[in-house]
Design an enzyme around this catalytic site. Structure first.
Site, short mmCIF file in Angstrom:
data_model
loop_
_atom_site.label_atom_id
_atom_site.label_comp_id
_atom_site.label_asym_id
_atom_site.label_seq_id
_atom_site.Cartn_x
_atom_site.Cartn_y
_atom_site.Cartn_z
N LYS A 15 0.88 -1.17 0.00
CA LYS A 15 0.00 0.00 0.00
C LYS A 15 0.92 1.22 0.00
O LYS A 15 1.20 1.81 1.04
CB LYS A 15 -0.92 -0.05 1.22
CG LYS A 15 -2.25 0.65 1.01
CD LYS A 15 -3.21 0.37 2.17
CE LYS A 15 -4.41 1.26 2.10
NZ LYS A 15 -5.40 0.84 1.08
C1 LIG Z 1 -6.49 -0.05 0.70
C2 LIG Z 1 -6.85 -0.52 -0.65
C3 LIG Z 1 -7.92 -1.41 -0.89
C4 LIG Z 1 -8.84 -1.87 0.21
O1 LIG Z 1 -8.16 -2.57 1.22
P1 LIG Z 1 -8.81 -2.75 2.65
O2 LIG Z 1 -7.80 -3.52 3.41
O3 LIG Z 1 -10.07 -3.51 2.45
O4 LIG Z 1 -9.06 -1.39 3.20
C5 LIG Z 1 -8.14 -1.84 -2.18
N1 LIG Z 1 -7.37 -1.41 -3.21
C6 LIG Z 1 -6.33 -0.57 -3.02
C7 LIG Z 1 -5.53 -0.14 -4.17
C8 LIG Z 1 -6.05 -0.10 -1.74
O5 LIG Z 1 -5.02 0.74 -1.57
#
Ligand SMILES: *Cc1c(COP(=O)(O)O)cnc(C)c1O
Length: 307
Positions: A159
């Protein structure tokens, strides 16, 4: 505007909100090599409060850092404790939590050398990310002109702050064109995800979601898969095309921020009846029960705290 609270946790201690500042030569500010999380704390039905899937979020955060070869100078347990401490300091019985680890100032140039790896944890009150009406009635979505990252261009399992340039471009385009969210396709043209949410479609009684190739391993996605299987639904993790989405009975996005948001239209084509479908509503209801502690089967996903 984000609603200001008292303190932000910064490299091991709580500092007043307005004093949580960095130098303009902070490496990440220039080159985007930072990792973050989005976590939610919910008020529970029994009056308590809990962070949803705290340990898994913090574990993913450390994996994101590992992928980018950033050594966070704290343990996962220390960051979990710091998150609860920050919520308590800000007297928040619910809200959004944003940990961010970044490369601090020191060397400039692409090679970050021995620049410090810094970590902050901010919390703020945040309601429905796409609006209460979106949760109820669903949103309108446009296939983006921007392609999602190729798996060897950006590391899609991390992320990463820099990955979000692609999301910001897509989100701006979708909103400027009068839609609520962008749907992004992968480099081969298959459906990937939205700007910060994973996607599910429903046809008959079968629920389908994209496999973990080009998409982030969302914890909401993971929770929905687990809960849906426990409810007896069949879940298929398989690539699908945009025309399969156009002709699906139901579709929804999910993520910590967006929770479970029905999709009522894609590229001017109404999805199903044009409101959240039956299975989407069922999963949304169950998801909210789980995060609010109303389903004892998932009590292990809740880290309770008191304010
Ligand atoms: C954070 C994110 C998600 C969703 O992740 P969660 O853990 O469910 O919050 C989906 N796609 C991307 C690109 C993200 O950065």
């Amino acid at each position: 505007m984000v609603q200001q609270v008292e303190s932000i946790w910064f490299d091991g201690k709580l500092v007043p909100w307005n004093e949580a500042q960095v130098h303009v030569l902070t490496h990440t500010l220039h080159y985007g090599c930072g990792v973050f999380e989005g976590i939610r704390a919910y008020k529970l039905a029994d009056g308590g409060s809990a962070v949803f899937r705290l340990k898994e979020h913090v574990h993913r955060h450390f994996n994101s850092a590992k992928i980018l070869e950033m050594q966070i100078p704290f343990t996962e347990d220390e960051i979990c404790d710091a998150i609860l401490e920050t919520l308590q300091a800000n007297k928040m019985d619910e809200g959004y939590i944003r940990p961010l680890s970044f490369i601090g100032a020191g060397a400039m140039g692409v090679f970050p050398g021995d620049n410090p790896i810094q970590t902050i944890i901010a919390t703020w009150p945040w309601g429905a990310y796409l609006g209460e009406e979106a949760l109820d009635k669903g949103i309108r979505v446009k296939t983006s002109s921007f392609t999602r990252h190729h798996v060897n261009v950006m590391m899609t399992k991390a992320k990463t702050s820099g990955n979000y340039v692609n999301s910001v471009l897509a989100k701006r385009e979708a909103l400027a064109d009068g839609y609520d969210e962008a749907l992004m396709l992968d480099t081969e043209g298959y459906v990937s995800e939205a700007t910060g949410e994973n996607i599910f479609i429903v046809r008959g009684d079968i629920i389908k979601t994209t496999p973990l190739t080009s998409v982030l391993d969302g914890l909401t996605r993971n929770s929905i898969i687990t809960v849906a299987k426990d409810l007896g639904y069949e879940i298929v993790e398989q690539r699908f095309t945009r025309d399969e989405l156009y002709s699906a009975d139901e579709a929804f996005f999910c993520g910590t921020a967006a929770e479970v948001t029905p999709i009522r239209e894609v590229d001017r084509r109404q999805i199903g009846a044009g409101t959240g479908g039956r299975i989407t509503k069922h999963l949304q209801t169950e998801y909210f029960k789980v995060v609010k502690g109303e389903n004892p089967n998932y009590a292990h996903w809740l880290d309770r705290y008191t304010v």
